[in-house]
Design a protein around this motif. Structure first.
Motif, short mmCIF file in Angstrom:
data_model
loop_
_atom_site.label_atom_id
_atom_site.label_comp_id
_atom_site.label_asym_id
_atom_site.label_seq_id
_atom_site.Cartn_x
_atom_site.Cartn_y
_atom_site.Cartn_z
N VAL A 1 0.79 -1.55 0.07
CA VAL A 1 0.23 0.12 0.84
C VAL A 1 1.16 0.66 -0.01
O VAL A 1 2.10 1.46 0.00
N PHE A 2 0.10 2.81 -0.08
CA PHE A 2 1.15 3.87 -0.89
C PHE A 2 2.11 4.12 0.67
O PHE A 2 3.38 4.86 0.07
N ASP A 3 1.66 3.73 1.91
CA ASP A 3 3.09 3.90 3.00
C ASP A 3 3.26 3.51 3.49
O ASP A 3 3.75 2.89 4.13
N ASP A 4 3.67 1.54 2.88
CA ASP A 4 3.85 0.80 3.31
C ASP A 4 4.76 1.21 2.41
O ASP A 4 6.00 0.54 1.57
N ARG A 5 6.98 1.89 3.58
CA ARG A 5 7.83 2.05 2.49
C ARG A 5 8.65 2.12 3.08
O ARG A 5 10.09 2.26 2.73
N GLY A 6 8.57 0.35 4.52
CA GLY A 6 9.29 0.14 4.44
C GLY A 6 11.13 -0.63 4.19
O GLY A 6 10.83 -0.17 2.43
N PRO A 7 12.26 -1.08 4.40
CA PRO A 7 13.08 -1.05 3.03
C PRO A 7 12.79 -2.48 2.83
O PRO A 7 12.33 -3.24 3.50
N GLY A 8 12.20 -2.47 1.08
CA GLY A 8 12.87 -4.16 0.34
C GLY A 8 11.45 -4.15 -0.02
O GLY A 8 10.55 -5.22 0.44
N ALA A 9 10.18 -3.19 0.55
CA ALA A 9 8.90 -3.85 0.45
C ALA A 9 8.49 -4.19 -0.22
O ALA A 9 7.36 -4.86 -0.70
N ASP A 10 8.55 -3.41 -1.56
CA ASP A 10 8.38 -3.87 -3.26
C ASP A 10 9.34 -5.47 -3.73
O ASP A 10 7.99 -6.15 -4.12
N ASP A 11 10.03 -5.39 -2.91
CA ASP A 11 10.82 -7.16 -3.40
C ASP A 11 10.50 -8.02 -2.50
O ASP A 11 9.83 -9.34 -2.90
N LYS A 12 9.36 -7.57 -1.96
CA LYS A 12 9.18 -8.49 -0.08
C LYS A 12 7.63 -8.86 -1.28
O LYS A 12 7.53 -10.27 -1.05
N ALA A 13 6.79 -8.28 -1.59
CA ALA A 13 5.58 -8.13 -2.17
C ALA A 13 5.40 -8.96 -3.29
O ALA A 13 5.11 -9.53 -3.51
N PHE A 14 6.77 -8.80 -4.49
CA PHE A 14 6.97 -9.43 -5.38
C PHE A 14 6.85 -11.05 -5.21
O PHE A 14 6.49 -11.72 -5.46
N MET A 15 8.34 -10.93 -4.25
CA MET A 15 8.54 -12.37 -4.41
C MET A 15 7.31 -13.39 -3.62
O MET A 15 7.05 -13.95 -4.15
N GLU A 16 6.59 -12.03 -2.60
CA GLU A 16 5.44 -13.39 -2.18
C GLU A 16 4.05 -13.21 -2.96
O GLU A 16 2.87 -13.95 -3.15
#
Length: 307
Positions: free
Chosen positions: A151-166
């Motif tokens: 979501v837009f305000d989940d900008r923790g380190p590696g958030a996009d990569d983690k979501a991609f792999m999930e």
């Protein structure tokens, strides 16, 4: 040549590179999937496949992007996304990895391309408006896969990569299901074609089990056929044949007097011992035995022909 890295872009993701990753990670399971925009990594090399990034489409260099101008187009001028390009070059090998018979590879590759890959390509390129799906626009596969992004305000380190792999195993389930379904449909067509030949001029098609049948009936030009019977979990089913893929309207409905009835009420209505159920919409009925379902089918044909 050994592929050690599968390279796609970092940041937010879309269905095309996610589905491309499904294909490539199955074919190159030991390769590292790296999401980056680093020039050193998106420069072609023999040990890597680069997709949806790099601003080039060059199969010999193993780079498959579609964002550049001119962008890669199919023979019919429809645009490719990275998924279409990966499917074009690696889809056949992917089908082999799923044990699709060699004799079916080309046909299945084409079927999946038309029904599954092309819509992804068109949506990704803006060549098809999501609104064509009407109220179901948010239920298309690309839309559903994108809900797996942070979501837009989940900008923790590696958030996009983690979501991609999930999201990757979710996307994999859809691709593998599409292959299994299309492969099964092709197997069914052979069985249905044989059953149609055995049925001759009969308006009732008997199959050895429940299976997809409408496309084979249409392909055979068996316009005289109205109903299908087959064994089902210990009993027998009688089903109608839809007029086409875009409608629920049947060539002939089951008798109106049967609608919504079950057990003794249905037996009394149709006069068939062992009649168990008829759907209120009159597209399926069930009997305890083959003799019972054959009798119900004959009654349904008689009423349909009279009407």
């Amino acid at each position: 040549m050994t592929i050690t890295h599968l390279i796609t872009h970092s940041g937010g993701f879309h269905a095309d590179e996610l589905l491309s990753s499904v294909i490539l990670t199955r074919l190159f399971p030991l390769a590292t999937l790296l999401r980056t925009r680093d020039d050193a990594w998106i420069t072609p090399a023999q040990d890597r496949i680069i997709y949806d990034v790099g601003r080039d489409y060059d199969p010999e260099a193993q780079i498959y992007d579609h964002h550049q101008r001119p962008n890669p187009l199919r023979e019919d001028e429809q645009p490719y996304s990275s998924f279409g390009l990966i499917w074009k070059h690696y889809g056949r090998e992917y089908l082999r990895s799923m044990s699709v018979p060699e004799t079916d590879i080309e046909d299945l590759h084409s079927r999946i391309d038309r029904s599954f890959v092309v819509p992804i390509d068109l949506l990704d390129n803006g060549a098809l408006e999501p609104s064509v799906a009407g109220p179901l626009a948010g239920m298309t596969l690309p839309a559903l896969l994108e809900t797996l992004k942070p979501v837009f305000d989940d900008r923790g380190p590696g958030a996009d990569d983690k979501a991609f792999m999930e999201a990757l195993p979710v996307a994999r389930a859809f691709v593998e299901a599409a292959v299994r379904t299309k492969a099964a449909k092709r197997r069914a067509e052979v069985l249905v074609a044989d059953a149609i030949e055995q049925a001759g001029s009969s308006p009732v098609l008997e199959l050895p089990m429940g299976m997809p049948f409408r496309s084979a009936v249409e392909k055979a030009g068996a316009d005289h056929m109205l109903f299908v019977i087959h064994p089902r979990d210990g009993d027998w089913a009688l089903t109608t044949i839809r007029k086409g893929g875009g409608t629920f309207e049947s060539r002939a409905d089951l008798p109106e007097a049967w609608a919504g009835l079950s057990d003794k009420a249905l037996e009394d209505a149709c006069g068939v011992t062992g009649a168990k159920f008829c759907h209120n919409a009159r597209f399926i009925a069930v009997a305890a035995t083959r003799n019972g379902i054959v009798e119900m089918a004959q009654l349904a044909v008689s009423e349909a022909v009279t009407d």
